[in-house]
Design a protein around this motif. Structure first.
Motif, mmCIF file in Angstrom:
data_model
loop_
_atom_site.group_PDB
_atom_site.id
_atom_site.type_symbol
_atom_site.label_atom_id
_atom_site.label_comp_id
_atom_site.label_asym_id
_atom_site.label_seq_id
_atom_site.Cartn_x
_atom_site.Cartn_y
_atom_site.Cartn_z
ATOM 1 N N PRO A 200 1.452 2.304 12.817
ATOM 2 C CA PRO A 200 1.772 3.634 12.422
ATOM 3 C C PRO A 200 0.892 4.691 12.517
ATOM 4 N N LYS A 201 1.143 5.752 11.996
ATOM 5 C CA LYS A 201 0.502 7.128 11.774
ATOM 6 C C LYS A 201 -0.948 6.658 11.023
ATOM 7 N N LYS A 202 -1.854 7.468 11.408
ATOM 8 C CA LYS A 202 -3.186 7.207 10.715
ATOM 9 C C LYS A 202 -3.112 7.301 9.132
ATOM 10 N N ALA A 203 -2.770 8.122 8.573
ATOM 11 C CA ALA A 203 -2.813 8.157 7.176
ATOM 12 C C ALA A 203 -1.918 6.899 6.693
ATOM 13 N N GLU A 204 -0.867 6.690 7.170
ATOM 14 C CA GLU A 204 -0.262 5.162 6.859
ATOM 15 C C GLU A 204 -1.136 4.065 6.945
ATOM 16 N N VAL A 205 -1.897 4.067 8.145
ATOM 17 C CA VAL A 205 -2.685 2.654 8.211
ATOM 18 C C VAL A 205 -3.929 2.985 7.181
ATOM 19 N N ALA A 206 -4.376 3.859 6.997
ATOM 20 C CA ALA A 206 -5.160 4.100 6.057
ATOM 21 C C ALA A 206 -4.881 3.860 4.554
ATOM 22 N N ALA A 207 -3.712 4.106 4.280
ATOM 23 C CA ALA A 207 -2.888 3.749 2.809
ATOM 24 C C ALA A 207 -2.855 2.309 2.918
ATOM 25 N N HIS A 208 -2.517 1.529 3.790
ATOM 26 C CA HIS A 208 -2.132 0.275 3.799
ATOM 27 C C HIS A 208 -3.661 -0.523 3.663
ATOM 28 N N LEU A 209 -4.559 -0.152 4.386
ATOM 29 C CA LEU A 209 -5.909 -0.671 4.320
ATOM 30 C C LEU A 209 -6.536 -0.498 2.860
ATOM 31 N N VAL A 210 -6.406 0.427 2.144
ATOM 32 C CA VAL A 210 -6.769 0.621 0.836
ATOM 33 C C VAL A 210 -5.936 0.037 -0.007
ATOM 34 N N ASN A 211 -4.632 -0.323 0.302
ATOM 35 C CA ASN A 211 -3.776 -0.833 -0.492
ATOM 36 C C ASN A 211 -4.118 -2.142 -0.771
ATOM 37 N N LEU A 212 -4.539 -2.955 0.270
ATOM 38 C CA LEU A 212 -4.976 -4.345 0.356
ATOM 39 C C LEU A 212 -6.514 -4.575 -0.154
ATOM 40 N N ALA A 213 -7.298 -3.629 0.156
ATOM 41 C CA ALA A 213 -8.528 -3.677 -0.394
ATOM 42 C C ALA A 213 -8.645 -3.454 -1.888
ATOM 43 N N TRP A 214 -8.024 -2.201 -2.207
ATOM 44 C CA TRP A 214 -8.129 -1.909 -3.821
ATOM 45 C C TRP A 214 -7.260 -2.850 -4.546
ATOM 46 N N HIS A 215 -6.397 -3.280 -4.410
ATOM 47 C CA HIS A 215 -5.508 -4.135 -5.034
ATOM 48 C C HIS A 215 -6.156 -5.623 -5.167
ATOM 49 N N GLY A 216 -6.559 -6.093 -3.983
ATOM 50 C CA GLY A 216 -7.294 -7.234 -3.895
ATOM 51 C C GLY A 216 -8.597 -7.179 -4.769
ATOM 52 N N LEU A 217 -9.431 -6.254 -4.696
ATOM 53 C CA LEU A 217 -10.607 -5.683 -5.675
ATOM 54 C C LEU A 217 -10.265 -5.831 -7.173
ATOM 55 N N ASP A 218 -8.991 -5.290 -7.386
ATOM 56 C CA ASP A 218 -8.566 -5.299 -8.709
ATOM 57 C C ASP A 218 -8.389 -6.685 -9.496
ATOM 58 N N GLY A 219 -7.744 -7.507 -8.553
ATOM 59 C CA GLY A 219 -7.369 -8.612 -9.212
ATOM 60 C C GLY A 219 -8.258 -9.782 -9.022
ATOM 61 N N LEU A 220 -9.688 -9.490 -8.523
ATOM 62 C CA LEU A 220 -10.880 -10.465 -8.314
ATOM 63 C C LEU A 220 -10.902 -11.329 -9.620
ATOM 64 N N GLU A 221 -11.099 -12.459 -9.546
ATOM 65 C CA GLU A 221 -11.529 -13.480 -10.174
ATOM 66 C C GLU A 221 -12.924 -13.437 -10.466
#
Length: 232
Positions: A200-221
């Motif tokens: 998809p468009k650049k902004a959408e790619v960035a949003a999905h990357l941050v979504n995975l990274a941020w929520h992954g970090l947010d739920g770290l054990e």
């Protein structure tokens, strides 16, 4: 000695008595590039050819022909194809590293992730040829290293940010380098994929990357565990 570019336009030569001959062309105007201008021209041409054909598929003859000069001119400036390639790669690696590290200006960690993702995608979009060269396996040693070492350099910039965030949340800051490599590697590999598909468009790619990274970090054990049969 460098070859010169010529103005191939033709006009009738005239004198006080009129044309000196039917459609006789005027002698071509000769112009000469400075050494710095010729060097930049060769770098631009080499960059385009290396991106399109790779190092092995590009020859000194082709570079010289595109520039309108003789082969010795290429050797005079760079010592050969290897020297030209090394300068091209070094420039691209510095440009990408400066772009990513310069983008990390926000205070909030999530926005920093967004800035890092956008910086890489911006580079891919604006300097597509340069990125294609960087992700190829290089046969030439550069002063700035390889693409893998470049990613490691970028991860080092992220590492300090993650270390502070880990400490604030009660996690072991010594693990920040591992997570920094994982995050930057994820963005870089996604960028390689997006290089060709552009969807998809650049902004959408960035949003999905941050979504995975941020929520992954947010739920770290704090002490992650394995659930499979393999434990070591």
């Amino acid at each position: 000695m460098e070859d010169v570019a010529t103005d191939s336009s033709t006009t009738r030569a005239t004198s006080t008595n009129g044309p000196t001959g039917p459609d006789r062309p005027r002698r071509a105007r000769r112009t000469r590039m400075t050494g710095a201008e010729r060097r930049e021209q060769l770098l631009d041409i080499g960059r385009t050819l290396f991106a399109e054909k790779g190092f092995e598929g590009t020859s000194v003859e082709e570079i010289a022909a595109k520039a309108g000069v003789s082969k010795p001119v290429v050797y005079e400036h760079f010592g050969g194809k290897e020297g030209l390639y090394a300068v091209v790669v070094d420039r691209e690696m510095r440009s990408l590293l400066d772009g990513v590290t310069g983008a990390l200006t926000a205070g909030h960690p999530r926005e920093l992730l967004e800035q890092a993702a956008f910086a890489l995608l911006d580079y891919i979009e604006k300097y597509t040829d340069g990125f294609r060269i960087l992700v190829r396996d290089s046969p030439v040693a550069q002063s700035t290293g390889t693409f893998a070492s470049l990613i490691s350099d970028i991860a080092t910039q992220v590492e300090d940010i993650l270390g502070l965030e880990f400490k604030a949340r009660g996690f072991d800051p010594k693990l920040a380098p591992l997570y920094a490599q994982a995050l930057v590697g994820m963005v870089a590999l996604t960028g390689q994929w997006w290089l060709d598909v552009r969807k998809p468009k650049k902004a959408e790619v960035a949003a999905h990357l941050v979504n995975l990274a941020w929520h992954g970090l947010d739920g770290l054990e704090q002490k992650p565990r394995l659930i499979g049969h393999r434990k070591n």
